[in-house]
Write an enzyme that holds these catalytic residues in place. Sequence first.
Site, PDB file in Angstrom:
ATOM      1  N   LYS A 228     -16.833  -7.359   6.548  1.00 39.55           N
ATOM      2  CA  LYS A 228     -15.523  -7.798   7.033  1.00 39.55           C
ATOM      3  C   LYS A 228     -15.429  -7.589   8.540  1.00 39.55           C
ATOM      4  O   LYS A 228     -16.017  -6.663   9.081  1.00 39.55           O
ATOM      5  CB  LYS A 228     -14.397  -7.002   6.351  1.00 39.55           C
ATOM      6  CG  LYS A 228     -14.213  -7.312   4.892  1.00 39.55           C
ATOM      7  CD  LYS A 228     -13.004  -6.590   4.340  1.00 39.55           C
ATOM      8  CE  LYS A 228     -12.768  -6.917   2.882  1.00 39.55           C
ATOM      9  NZ  LYS A 228     -11.557  -6.249   2.371  1.00 39.55           N
TER      10      LYS A 228
ATOM     11  N   HIS B 144       0.844  -1.204   0.000  1.00 38.12           N
ATOM     12  CA  HIS B 144       0.000   0.000   0.000  1.00 38.12           C
ATOM     13  C   HIS B 144       0.878   1.252   0.000  1.00 38.12           C
ATOM     14  O   HIS B 144       0.620   2.208  -0.738  1.00 38.12           O
ATOM     15  CB  HIS B 144      -0.897   0.049   1.247  1.00 38.12           C
ATOM     16  CG  HIS B 144      -1.940  -1.009   1.319  1.00 38.12           C
ATOM     17  ND1 HIS B 144      -2.091  -1.807   2.425  1.00 38.12           N
ATOM     18  CD2 HIS B 144      -2.900  -1.383   0.435  1.00 38.12           C
ATOM     19  CE1 HIS B 144      -3.106  -2.630   2.225  1.00 38.12           C
ATOM     20  NE2 HIS B 144      -3.612  -2.404   1.035  1.00 38.12           N
TER      21      HIS B 144
ATOM     22  N   SER C  73      -3.078  -7.651   2.951  1.00 43.62           N
ATOM     23  CA  SER C  73      -3.342  -7.516   4.377  1.00 43.62           C
ATOM     24  C   SER C  73      -3.760  -8.854   4.984  1.00 43.62           C
ATOM     25  O   SER C  73      -3.370  -9.193   6.101  1.00 43.62           O
ATOM     26  CB  SER C  73      -4.439  -6.473   4.619  1.00 43.62           C
ATOM     27  OG  SER C  73      -4.015  -5.201   4.219  1.00 43.62           O
TER      28      SER C  73
ATOM     29  N   ARG D 285      -1.920  -6.062  -8.262  1.00 43.93           N
ATOM     30  CA  ARG D 285      -0.847  -7.015  -7.984  1.00 43.93           C
ATOM     31  C   ARG D 285      -0.802  -8.109  -9.038  1.00 43.93           C
ATOM     32  O   ARG D 285       0.238  -8.394  -9.611  1.00 43.93           O
ATOM     33  CB  ARG D 285      -1.038  -7.658  -6.597  1.00 43.93           C
ATOM     34  CG  ARG D 285      -0.952  -6.690  -5.455  1.00 43.93           C
ATOM     35  CD  ARG D 285      -1.392  -7.334  -4.180  1.00 43.93           C
ATOM     36  NE  ARG D 285      -2.820  -7.691  -4.325  1.00 43.93           N
ATOM     37  CZ  ARG D 285      -3.571  -8.218  -3.395  1.00 43.93           C
ATOM     38  NH1 ARG D 285      -3.055  -8.514  -2.233  1.00 43.93           N
ATOM     39  NH2 ARG D 285      -4.840  -8.482  -3.596  1.00 43.93           N
TER      40      ARG D 285
END
Length: 159
Positions: A40, A16, A127, A89
């Site tokens: 979440k 990040h 994460s 990514r």
Amino acid sequence: MIAIYPGSFDPITCGHLDIIQRASRLFDTIIVVVSLNPNKQPLFNAEKRMAQIRESVQDLPNVEVDCFNGLTVTYARMRKAKVLLRGLRVLSDFEKELQMAHTNKTLAEDLETVFLATSTEYGFLSSSLVKEIAQFEGAVDHLVPPHVARDIYQCYVQT
């Protein structure tokens, strides 16, 4: 020009930060927005995530940190931003992010999504991966800023 970089940032990773640092050279202002996702269960509350990000970007004067609960396009309009910043990514990120960019375009025609490919050394990093490693007592110091690693270890280490 103002760019919004939304995400859960639970926790913020070196990947990040790579995106934020590189984007800070491209835009007048970057607003890192901790998005609240009711689907979440975060490790850290929003205030803690914002504090972690602020400490991580304190050397970047054109980066702000905020929190928002709602549609990112609503927040972008409120802040008069013209760009949503997203990091990529792997190929699966692209598919998901392209779908979101098209969706956002239907909600706000004047808002553009800009994708930055992550630097090679962070292409694997997420994460979720950081939290899983820490949960099983693995080292995460090389994956997150030092102050974030300390916070993570405090959550998982039994005293």
